[in-house]
Write a protein that holds these residues in place. Structure first.
Motif, PDB file in Angstrom:
ATOM      1  N   SER A  24      -4.623  42.970 -27.704  1.00 13.38           N
ATOM      2  CA  SER A  24      -3.785  42.832 -28.898  1.00 13.38           C
ATOM      3  C   SER A  24      -3.458  41.379 -29.194  1.00 13.38           C
ATOM      4  O   SER A  24      -3.056  41.041 -30.310  1.00 13.38           O
ATOM      5  CB  SER A  24      -2.489  43.625 -28.724  1.00 13.38           C
ATOM      6  OG  SER A  24      -1.654  43.033 -27.729  1.00 13.38           O
ATOM      7  N   LEU A  25      -3.632  40.516 -28.184  1.00 12.24           N
ATOM      8  CA  LEU A  25      -3.397  39.085 -28.365  1.00 12.24           C
ATOM      9  C   LEU A  25      -4.710  38.323 -28.534  1.00 12.24           C
ATOM     10  O   LEU A  25      -4.748  37.102 -28.397  1.00 12.24           O
ATOM     11  CB  LEU A  25      -2.637  38.530 -27.152  1.00 12.24           C
ATOM     12  CG  LEU A  25      -1.262  39.154 -26.884  1.00 12.24           C
ATOM     13  CD1 LEU A  25      -0.676  38.616 -25.589  1.00 12.24           C
ATOM     14  CD2 LEU A  25      -0.308  38.901 -28.043  1.00 12.24           C
ATOM     15  N   ALA A  26      -5.764  39.075 -28.838  1.00 16.77           N
ATOM     16  CA  ALA A  26      -7.093  38.483 -29.075  1.00 16.77           C
ATOM     17  C   ALA A  26      -7.634  37.782 -27.838  1.00 16.77           C
ATOM     18  O   ALA A  26      -8.294  36.746 -27.930  1.00 16.77           O
ATOM     19  CB  ALA A  26      -7.051  37.521 -30.260  1.00 16.77           C
ATOM     20  N   MET A  27      -7.349  38.363 -26.663  1.00 19.39           N
ATOM     21  CA  MET A  27      -7.867  37.815 -25.413  1.00 19.39           C
ATOM     22  C   MET A  27      -8.697  38.862 -24.694  1.00 19.39           C
ATOM     23  O   MET A  27      -8.374  40.055 -24.732  1.00 19.39           O
ATOM     24  CB  MET A  27      -6.721  37.350 -24.505  1.00 19.39           C
ATOM     25  CG  MET A  27      -6.120  36.020 -24.896  1.00 19.39           C
ATOM     26  SD  MET A  27      -4.904  35.446 -23.689  1.00 19.39           S
ATOM     27  CE  MET A  27      -3.522  36.502 -24.094  1.00 19.39           C
ATOM     28  N   ASP A  95      -5.299  31.208 -11.379  1.00 19.68           N
ATOM     29  CA  ASP A  95      -6.764  31.173 -11.404  1.00 19.68           C
ATOM     30  C   ASP A  95      -7.326  32.319 -12.237  1.00 19.68           C
ATOM     31  O   ASP A  95      -8.359  32.172 -12.902  1.00 19.68           O
ATOM     32  CB  ASP A  95      -7.320  31.250  -9.981  1.00 19.68           C
ATOM     33  CG  ASP A  95      -7.035  29.992  -9.170  1.00 19.68           C
ATOM     34  OD1 ASP A  95      -6.702  28.959  -9.786  1.00 19.68           O
ATOM     35  OD2 ASP A  95      -7.134  30.048  -7.930  1.00 19.68           O
ATOM     36  N   LYS A  96      -6.645  33.447 -12.198  1.00 21.74           N
ATOM     37  CA  LYS A  96      -7.139  34.640 -12.889  1.00 21.74           C
ATOM     38  C   LYS A  96      -6.844  34.610 -14.386  1.00 21.74           C
ATOM     39  O   LYS A  96      -7.720  34.911 -15.209  1.00 21.74           O
ATOM     40  CB  LYS A  96      -6.519  35.886 -12.257  1.00 21.74           C
ATOM     41  CG  LYS A  96      -6.997  37.203 -12.852  1.00 21.74           C
ATOM     42  CD  LYS A  96      -6.395  38.382 -12.096  1.00 21.74           C
ATOM     43  CE  LYS A  96      -6.897  39.714 -12.636  1.00 21.74           C
ATOM     44  NZ  LYS A  96      -6.338  40.864 -11.877  1.00 21.74           N
ATOM     45  N   TYR A  97      -5.610  34.264 -14.732  1.00 18.50           N
ATOM     46  CA  TYR A  97      -5.189  34.354 -16.131  1.00 18.50           C
ATOM     47  C   TYR A  97      -5.048  33.003 -16.832  1.00 18.50           C
ATOM     48  O   TYR A  97      -5.023  32.951 -18.064  1.00 18.50           O
ATOM     49  CB  TYR A  97      -3.847  35.085 -16.232  1.00 18.50           C
ATOM     50  CG  TYR A  97      -3.895  36.529 -15.828  1.00 18.50           C
ATOM     51  CD1 TYR A  97      -4.516  37.481 -16.635  1.00 18.50           C
ATOM     52  CD2 TYR A  97      -3.309  36.957 -14.639  1.00 18.50           C
ATOM     53  CE1 TYR A  97      -4.554  38.816 -16.265  1.00 18.50           C
ATOM     54  CE2 TYR A  97      -3.341  38.294 -14.259  1.00 18.50           C
ATOM     55  CZ  TYR A  97      -3.964  39.216 -15.078  1.00 18.50           C
ATOM     56  OH  TYR A  97      -3.998  40.536 -14.699  1.00 18.50           O
ATOM     57  N   GLY A  98      -4.917  31.941 -16.064  1.00 18.52           N
ATOM     58  CA  GLY A  98      -4.672  30.635 -16.662  1.00 18.52           C
ATOM     59  C   GLY A  98      -5.685  30.218 -17.718  1.00 18.52           C
ATOM     60  O   GLY A  98      -5.307  29.846 -18.842  1.00 18.52           O
ATOM     61  N   PRO A  99      -6.984  30.273 -17.410  1.00 23.23           N
ATOM     62  CA  PRO A  99      -7.978  29.805 -18.391  1.00 23.23           C
ATOM     63  C   PRO A  99      -7.952  30.579 -19.708  1.00 23.23           C
ATOM     64  O   PRO A  99      -7.991  29.978 -20.787  1.00 23.23           O
ATOM     65  CB  PRO A  99      -9.311  29.994 -17.649  1.00 23.23           C
ATOM     66  CG  PRO A  99      -8.945  29.935 -16.200  1.00 23.23           C
ATOM     67  CD  PRO A  99      -7.608  30.579 -16.107  1.00 23.23           C
ATOM     68  N   ILE A 100      -7.862  31.919 -19.643  1.00 25.15           N
ATOM     69  CA  ILE A 100      -7.932  32.695 -20.886  1.00 25.15           C
ATOM     70  C   ILE A 100      -6.644  32.570 -21.693  1.00 25.15           C
ATOM     71  O   ILE A 100      -6.680  32.551 -22.927  1.00 25.15           O
ATOM     72  CB  ILE A 100      -8.250  34.182 -20.606  1.00 25.15           C
ATOM     73  CG1 ILE A 100      -7.155  34.827 -19.750  1.00 25.15           C
ATOM     74  CG2 ILE A 100      -9.604  34.333 -19.952  1.00 25.15           C
ATOM     75  CD1 ILE A 100      -7.324  36.338 -19.603  1.00 25.15           C
ATOM     76  N   PHE A 106      -1.443  30.157 -25.195  1.00 24.77           N
ATOM     77  CA  PHE A 106      -0.245  30.674 -24.536  1.00 24.77           C
ATOM     78  C   PHE A 106       0.075  29.851 -23.288  1.00 24.77           C
ATOM     79  O   PHE A 106      -0.815  29.255 -22.673  1.00 24.77           O
ATOM     80  CB  PHE A 106      -0.440  32.133 -24.120  1.00 24.77           C
ATOM     81  CG  PHE A 106      -0.547  33.093 -25.271  1.00 24.77           C
ATOM     82  CD1 PHE A 106       0.575  33.733 -25.768  1.00 24.77           C
ATOM     83  CD2 PHE A 106      -1.772  33.346 -25.868  1.00 24.77           C
ATOM     84  CE1 PHE A 106       0.478  34.613 -26.827  1.00 24.77           C
ATOM     85  CE2 PHE A 106      -1.885  34.229 -26.928  1.00 24.77           C
ATOM     86  CZ  PHE A 106      -0.756  34.860 -27.411  1.00 24.77           C
ATOM     87  N   ARG A 107       1.332  29.867 -22.919  1.00 28.55           N
ATOM     88  CA  ARG A 107       1.748  29.321 -21.633  1.00 28.55           C
ATOM     89  C   ARG A 107       1.885  30.484 -20.658  1.00 28.55           C
ATOM     90  O   ARG A 107       2.618  31.438 -20.932  1.00 28.55           O
ATOM     91  CB  ARG A 107       3.075  28.574 -21.757  1.00 28.55           C
ATOM     92  CG  ARG A 107       2.958  27.250 -22.481  1.00 28.55           C
ATOM     93  CD  ARG A 107       4.179  26.384 -22.239  1.00 28.55           C
ATOM     94  NE  ARG A 107       3.981  25.036 -22.740  1.00 28.55           N
ATOM     95  CZ  ARG A 107       4.774  24.008 -22.462  1.00 28.55           C
ATOM     96  NH1 ARG A 107       5.835  24.194 -21.687  1.00 28.55           N
ATOM     97  NH2 ARG A 107       4.526  22.813 -22.950  1.00 28.55           N
ATOM     98  N   PHE A 108       1.198  30.383 -19.539  1.00 33.24           N
ATOM     99  CA  PHE A 108       1.225  31.461 -18.556  1.00 33.24           C
ATOM    100  C   PHE A 108       2.133  31.079 -17.394  1.00 33.24           C
ATOM    101  O   PHE A 108       2.034  29.974 -16.850  1.00 33.24           O
ATOM    102  CB  PHE A 108      -0.181  31.748 -18.036  1.00 33.24           C
ATOM    103  CG  PHE A 108      -0.210  32.765 -16.927  1.00 33.24           C
ATOM    104  CD1 PHE A 108       0.140  34.080 -17.175  1.00 33.24           C
ATOM    105  CD2 PHE A 108      -0.561  32.397 -15.640  1.00 33.24           C
ATOM    106  CE1 PHE A 108       0.135  35.021 -16.160  1.00 33.24           C
ATOM    107  CE2 PHE A 108      -0.575  33.324 -14.622  1.00 33.24           C
ATOM    108  CZ  PHE A 108      -0.227  34.642 -14.878  1.00 33.24           C
ATOM    109  N   VAL A 109       3.028  32.001 -17.032  1.00 33.80           N
ATOM    110  CA  VAL A 109       3.960  31.762 -15.930  1.00 33.80           C
ATOM    111  C   VAL A 109       3.863  32.922 -14.940  1.00 33.80           C
ATOM    112  O   VAL A 109       4.223  34.052 -15.273  1.00 33.80           O
ATOM    113  CB  VAL A 109       5.418  31.636 -16.420  1.00 33.80           C
ATOM    114  CG1 VAL A 109       6.351  31.369 -15.238  1.00 33.80           C
ATOM    115  CG2 VAL A 109       5.543  30.535 -17.457  1.00 33.80           C
ATOM    116  N   PRO A 110       3.366  32.672 -13.721  1.00 37.24           N
ATOM    117  CA  PRO A 110       3.381  33.716 -12.694  1.00 37.24           C
ATOM    118  C   PRO A 110       4.720  33.699 -11.962  1.00 37.24           C
ATOM    119  O   PRO A 110       5.172  32.648 -11.498  1.00 37.24           O
ATOM    120  CB  PRO A 110       2.231  33.300 -11.764  1.00 37.24           C
ATOM    121  CG  PRO A 110       2.198  31.807 -11.870  1.00 37.24           C
ATOM    122  CD  PRO A 110       2.679  31.456 -13.264  1.00 37.24           C
TER     123      PRO A 110
END
Length: 211
Positions: A24-27, A95-100, A106-110
């Motif tokens: 839904s976020l075009a990813m 490593d898993k979600y950061g690149p996409i 988007f800013r990704f925060v684990p």
């Protein structure tokens, strides 16, 4: 745990959505795993889109497990310094979600925690950022602003620690139930309810004579 982070975001005046589909976020999700198709939390902070994923690291997972990830994180991890397992869990998520997520703007925060109680550095940095958004009451002087922000982070950390203890208790209860069921119906009948909902164990006792 996810719901508590949503509550913390709300206290910082940050509305959020949960279980957001990456499509839904075009990813494109990183793999076909059903758990990889969604992100735990989506929110907007100061005009920037954030995607947040919550993970709990288990430093002492058994070596022999039918789940591949559990075979990687084995008992040897218990010898690592406190917080290292959470740090590694954060790195795995990045490593898993950061690149996409970065490619999509988007800013990704684990947000990672260890079952032993330590929180990842990314989690603490995120809480500190949210604490800065809380308005300081007029009764607190400006020179005490730093202490006020620290008290907010401490309060949230305590809430998260309680939530983590609930998670651990539920995991222990669930494993005991499954282990009992695997040993036969007679053994399983000893655990008819969830330990957490039953509360503390109280042995059957007979009242003293004359009472």
């Amino acid at each position: 745990m996810r719901n508590l982070f949503v509550r913390i975001l709300a206290e910082a005046d940050v509305p959020s959505n949960v279980d957001v589909s990456l499509h839904s976020l075009a990813m494109t999700p990183p793999d076909d795993n059903p758990k990889s198709q969604r992100m735990n939390i989506y929110c907007v902070i100061d005009g920037r889109d954030y995607l947040i994923d919550v993970t709990i690291a288990h430093p002492c997972r058994p070596d022999n497990s039918p789940i591949p990830f559990h075979r990687i994180v084995n008992r040897r991890s218990a010898q690592l310094p406190g917080g290292k397992a959470a740090q590694l869990a954060e790195k795995d998520k990045i490593d898993k979600y950061g690149p996409i997520t970065q490619a999509a703007g988007f800013r990704f925060v684990p947000l990672a925690a260890e079952t032993f109680g330590r929180w990842g550095d990314k989690t603490m940095d995120f809480l500190k950022m949210l604490a800065k958004r809380k308005p300081r009451p007029t009764s607190i002087p400006r020179e005490e602003d730093t202490a006020f922000r620290e008290s907010i982070v401490n309060h949230w950390s305590q809430l998260l620690s309680v939530e983590l203890m609930k998670h651990n208790a539920f995991q222990v209860a669930s494993r005991a139930q499954r282990a009992a069921a695997a040993r036969g119906p007679r053994r399983a009948s000893a655990f008819p309810e969830d330990f957490v909902s039953r509360g503390p164990y109280r042995p059957n006792t007979s009242p003293a004579a004359g009472l």
